[in-house]
Enzyme design. Structure first.
Site, PDB file in Angstrom:
ATOM      1  N   ARG A 122     -10.087   7.293   6.032  1.00  0.00           N
ATOM      2  CA  ARG A 122     -10.365   7.444   4.578  1.00  0.00           C
ATOM      3  C   ARG A 122     -11.300   6.417   4.089  1.00  0.00           C
ATOM      4  NH1 ARG A 122      -8.195   3.339   1.889  1.00  0.00           N
ATOM      5  NH2 ARG A 122      -6.313   2.283   2.695  1.00  0.00           N
ATOM      6  N   GLY A 123     -11.370   6.850   2.837  1.00  0.00           N
ATOM      7  CA  GLY A 123     -12.470   5.904   1.929  1.00  0.00           C
ATOM      8  C   GLY A 123     -11.399   4.848   1.252  1.00  0.00           C
ATOM      9  N   VAL A 126      -7.939  -1.984   1.347  1.00  0.00           N
ATOM     10  CA  VAL A 126      -6.553  -1.882   1.780  1.00  0.00           C
ATOM     11  C   VAL A 126      -5.414  -1.602   1.076  1.00  0.00           C
ATOM     12  CG1 VAL A 126      -6.444  -4.325   1.245  1.00  0.00           C
ATOM     13  CG2 VAL A 126      -4.978  -3.527   3.176  1.00  0.00           C
ATOM     14  N   THR A 127      -4.472  -0.893   1.442  1.00  0.00           N
ATOM     15  CA  THR A 127      -3.278  -0.770   0.409  1.00  0.00           C
ATOM     16  C   THR A 127      -2.023  -0.883   1.355  1.00  0.00           C
ATOM     17  OG1 THR A 127      -2.405   0.815  -1.324  1.00  0.00           O
ATOM     18  CG2 THR A 127      -3.099   1.904   0.813  1.00  0.00           C
ATOM     19  N   TYR A 128      -0.859  -0.920   0.708  1.00  0.00           N
ATOM     20  CA  TYR A 128       0.533  -0.925   1.275  1.00  0.00           C
ATOM     21  C   TYR A 128       1.108   0.313   0.954  1.00  0.00           C
ATOM     22  CZ  TYR A 128       5.288  -1.948   1.569  1.00  0.00           C
ATOM     23  OH  TYR A 128       6.748  -1.966   1.666  1.00  0.00           O
ATOM     24  N   ALA A 190      -2.640   5.117  -6.058  1.00  0.00           N
ATOM     25  CA  ALA A 190      -4.023   4.676  -5.369  1.00  0.00           C
ATOM     26  C   ALA A 190      -4.401   5.968  -4.506  1.00  0.00           C
ATOM     27  CB  ALA A 190      -3.599   3.655  -4.204  1.00  0.00           C
ATOM     28  N   LEU A 204      -3.203  10.670  -1.801  1.00  0.00           N
ATOM     29  CA  LEU A 204      -2.668   9.732  -2.792  1.00  0.00           C
ATOM     30  C   LEU A 204      -1.421   9.224  -2.556  1.00  0.00           C
ATOM     31  CD1 LEU A 204      -0.165  10.762  -5.020  1.00  0.00           C
ATOM     32  CD2 LEU A 204      -1.959  12.506  -5.394  1.00  0.00           C
ATOM     33  N   CYS A 221      -6.602  -2.491  -3.132  1.00  0.00           N
ATOM     34  CA  CYS A 221      -7.704  -1.674  -3.286  1.00  0.00           C
ATOM     35  C   CYS A 221      -8.760  -2.573  -3.554  1.00  0.00           C
ATOM     36  CB  CYS A 221      -7.497  -0.772  -4.440  1.00  0.00           C
ATOM     37  SG  CYS A 221      -6.107   0.301  -4.078  1.00  0.00           S
TER      38      CYS A 221
END
Length: 296
Positions: A122-123, A126-128, A190, A204, A221
């Site tokens: 994905r574009g 980093v996220t949680y 996000a 999302l 992000c």
């Protein structure tokens, strides 16, 4: 809007007025843009896998999406692709990075990570993901909607903006130059997508009752000067600002909040993308799946 909430050992009703100060400033998609949400003459069918109460390991959902995409490409070649797919679930705690994400935004050693870490196609940065966060994975053929990635991201943002406004009277906006949905300097949702042969997947993540602790181990992000927030946190702020008592214990009913948010997400998604939803049983091999037969 009224929520059932728990105060100490009892229950109370919290009513948020429709003219709340957090309301009605949302920068909705224009009617012109929404009018091109689909190029089909009739509403497109959409298979719906509702797992919003399930905690699904990230790798299972990731593999599931790729499996669906692979099969959809075959159907497109045969000119037999007649439906989109929507999956809604929660994840066990995990960190994911986009294709070009920088490990500089991780506040831990990769060899000693607090949770599993996956680099995906994905574009985004980093996220949680974790309990209390609703993750929505649309797998849609953009040929039957609008073949424009900018439009698609804005449409997904619009889904969340409308959910927050219509269901919780929360004013949410976009921020120029950034992908996401914001309330003040708090990012509530996000977005990260992958498009292959005009089939879009990933999607999302909306923080509903999420424990923010997981975000403290990263720069979410890659944005260092803004915070991450949740629907529950904003509602608690609203209640605290209106209450005149010193009651120390107050919490909104998490299950109800998750259910309400899921229902609204689905409704707004169907409205914006002009699809008819068809509930499907969960395939074997996916957490909670009991269906006997082939996947998807």
């Amino acid at each position: 809007m009224t929520l059932l909430a728990n105060a100490g050992s009892g229950s109370i009703l919290v009513t948020l007025p429709s003219n709340s100060s957090k309301l009605r400033q949302t920068n909705h998609f224009s009617i012109v843009n929404l009018a091109v949400a689909t190029t089909c003459e009739v509403k497109r069918s959409c298979e719906f896998y509702d797992m919003h109460k399930e905690l699904v390991p990230y790798v299972e959902a990731w593999s599931w999406q790729k499996d669906i995409v692979k099969k959809r490409k075959v159907l497109i070649e045969r000119k037999e692709d007649y439906s989109d797919t929507l999956i809604i679930l929660q994840h066990l705690p995990v960190y994911t990075l986009g294709t070009g994400s920088s490990e500089a935004y991780l506040n831990f050693d990769m060899k000693n990570a607090p949770f599993n870490v996956y680099r995906t196609e994905r574009g985004g940065e980093v996220t949680y993901h974790g309990p209390g966060q609703l993750v929505m994975y649309p797998i849609i053929n953009l040929r039957c909607h609008t073949m424009d990635l900018h439009w698609y991201l804005r449409a997904l943002e619009e889904v969340v903006i409308r959910v927050l406004s219509s269901t919780f009277s929360i004013n949410a906006t976009r921020v120029q130059g950034l992908t996401g949905v914001w309330v003040g300097d708090q990012k509530l949702a996000a977005f990260g997508i992958k498009v292959s042969q005009w089939i879009a997947y990933h999607g999302l993540a909306l923080n509903v009752t999420t424990d923010m602790t997981g975000f403290r181990q990263i720069v979410p992000c890659g944005i260092e000067d803004r915070q991450v927030g949740s629907i529950k946190g904003l509602l608690q702020e609203f209640v605290s600002s209106k209450r005149r008592t010193n009651e120390s214990e107050y919490r909104i009913n998490d299950n109800q909040l998750i259910d309400m948010t899921c229902k609204s997400l689905v409704q707004e998604f169907c409205e914006i993308f002009q699809v008819d939803l068809h509930h499907k049983p969960i395939p074997v091999g996916i957490a909670g799946g009991e269906t006997i037969g082939s996947r998807c």
